[in-house]
Scaffold this motif. Sequence first.
Motif, short mmCIF file in Angstrom:
data_model
loop_
_atom_site.label_atom_id
_atom_site.label_comp_id
_atom_site.label_asym_id
_atom_site.label_seq_id
_atom_site.Cartn_x
_atom_site.Cartn_y
_atom_site.Cartn_z
N GLU A 104 0.00 13.14 1.56
CA GLU A 104 -1.27 12.48 1.21
C GLU A 104 -1.84 11.65 2.36
O GLU A 104 -3.01 11.26 2.31
N ASP A 131 -0.56 4.50 -3.27
CA ASP A 131 -1.19 3.18 -3.19
C ASP A 131 -1.19 2.44 -4.53
O ASP A 131 -0.88 1.27 -4.60
N GLU A 138 -9.96 -0.05 -6.21
CA GLU A 138 -9.65 -0.36 -4.81
C GLU A 138 -9.50 -1.87 -4.57
O GLU A 138 -8.72 -2.28 -3.71
N ALA A 158 -7.70 4.89 6.97
CA ALA A 158 -8.47 4.51 5.78
C ALA A 158 -9.86 4.14 6.29
O ALA A 158 -10.02 3.71 7.44
N ASP A 164 -9.75 11.47 -3.25
CA ASP A 164 -9.94 10.06 -2.91
C ASP A 164 -11.36 9.79 -2.40
O ASP A 164 -11.59 8.79 -1.72
N LYS A 195 -7.45 2.09 -1.23
CA LYS A 195 -6.43 2.26 -2.27
C LYS A 195 -6.71 3.56 -3.01
O LYS A 195 -7.74 3.72 -3.66
N ALA A 196 -5.78 4.48 -2.88
CA ALA A 196 -5.91 5.79 -3.52
C ALA A 196 -4.97 5.87 -4.71
O ALA A 196 -3.99 5.13 -4.81
N THR A 227 0.85 -1.20 0.00
CA THR A 227 0.00 0.00 0.00
C THR A 227 0.88 1.24 0.00
O THR A 227 1.63 1.45 -0.95
N VAL A 228 0.83 2.05 1.06
CA VAL A 228 1.58 3.31 1.08
C VAL A 228 2.97 3.15 1.70
O VAL A 228 3.70 4.14 1.84
N LYS A 246 -12.91 11.55 -6.67
CA LYS A 246 -12.25 10.32 -7.13
C LYS A 246 -12.92 9.75 -8.37
O LYS A 246 -12.23 9.19 -9.24
N ARG A 275 -5.49 10.85 1.41
CA ARG A 275 -5.80 9.44 1.17
C ARG A 275 -6.72 8.93 2.27
O ARG A 275 -6.39 8.95 3.44
N SER A 281 -9.16 6.08 1.39
CA SER A 281 -9.75 4.80 0.98
C SER A 281 -8.74 3.66 1.15
O SER A 281 -7.59 3.88 1.53
#
Length: 572
Positions: free
Chosen positions: A212, A561, A512, A179, A452, A556-557, A117-118, A429, A552, A554
């Motif tokens: 973010e 992500d 996502e 998230a 997002d 997955k942004a 992810t991030v 988004k 960010r 969600s």
Amino acid sequence: MTVLRVALAQLNPTVGGLDGNLAMLNDAYDEAEAAGCDIVAFPELSLTGYPPEDLVLKPGFVEDNLEALDAFASRTRRCAAVVGFVDQDRDLYNAAAVCAGGEVLGKFHKRLLPNNTVFDEQRYFTAGYDSDPLELYLIGGVKVAVSICEDIWSPVGPVATQAAAGAELNININGSPYAVGKGARRERMLATRAADSHCSIVYVNQVGGQDELVFDGGSLVFDHEGTLLARAPQFAESVTIVDVPVPPVYRKRLLDPRGRITEEMLPIVEVTTEPASSPVVVETPVSEPFDDDRELYDALVLGTGDYCRKNGFTDVVIGLSGGIDSTIVAAIAVDALGADHVHGVSMPSRYSSDHSKSDAERLAENLGIDFRTISIEPAFSAYLDMLEPSFADREPGLTLENIQSRCRGQALMALSNEFGWMVLTTGNKSEVAVGYFTIYGDSVGGYAAIKDVLKTRVYELCRYVNRREGREIIPENVITKPPSAELRPDQRDDDSLPPYEVLDPILELYVEDDRTAGEIIELGHDEDMVRRVTRLVDIAEYKRRQCPPGVRVSRKAFGKDRRMPITSHYRG
């Protein structure tokens, strides 16, 4: 039964702000000491701010952070402290130091380094398995272990090892980004980990925005049976003081029907702590978690506000079209920075409806923000005259729509340059996903507050704002009218896009959940619609790469992500 008084210092450090972070830690330490705490825990990498990214590749930065750690340790007294920092030997380590009595008594190097992810921790750090021995700290008669963030997510990770070797309480320091829905998953995991290991868990999380990412705080304490003892507030700094009862747990471990891991006893570092002279009486706080709308909205407010403040912007400017997206961004900005620091600009053209102009003005009045009107018609007309020789005998089309958007972007940037206001973009988004925005036009700006947030959620957030205030802040007409860019006569979004209630579920699955187009079709979605939407997402990648960062929120942004190639022929 022994009772250990613990302070959870849920702070908002700034990446690279070593002096400011050190002062923040010192203040929180003094508060914990005055309250008679046995130990205070700070977030992951709290000295450097999290995540420091490529700053840790600068040897001077790492040295400065070690000097800050020494400065912090030198002023510690009877209350022990667990503080996050970057350690170095032959490699770099995401580390926690245990400090008391004016010195660093021990260090823990993070064992499990997330690289999804991030997170890019394997780019920077080495896992700590071989770099330092696991130790327990005898604090107030309790065997205390230390771990860092990801270490606690694995059921067979360091926390299980430490518990099997005698730990009675585990201090887990975190930089865990927010998230949607993550808080509930986090609490279930921690309760399970505490009960499985028969070890109390003190989970301390960072709060605040960093580029973010936004960190939600919500620090937690569970006893050895997995019962929640304390929950710190979400999206707010706090020093939460908790008296943690620690009964002997060896009997529970012996009788556990699942058996227990046989581990050698870990070395114990005795932390000399005298009893507090007159500890204050504390009530264990259990803050109620926010509902979904407030949680998401507060995340956007905190992320936007911290991005502005930490980068030196006091004011923002927003193009107010009278539409739903610019409306919610203005509301977020007011809550983040205050109405006096938000400037709304109506930029009508020949295609702007009267209700859009009046809706924008009414919103500005309700929010109490500066409002001005700058018509783009003179600039738009000049562009038409300038391009007439090249565009002769061609039908008006998308190019003329984009010129209007770029005129607006130029006007906002002129205000930004002149007054030092940062431009907040207003794309959501859903639009960003399918490329329904004008590059160098409405994508121009410094920060994208709702990039997002799917369009359907934007409507829900607007209703939340009115519900929270108990009155109509956001004009009802903004919420009920069909969305339109108003770049041509009678234009509506659904002329170019599927209805958002159809589009958004497909985007969730594709962006996502990483489903392919074929898999989404198998779930029952219309094949032509899925093929169209996923193609739009794919071909808009180059446009998204040129957009500003945004909060960010969600699973997955776009950005850290989701890192898809711009050039790709795979269509699933």
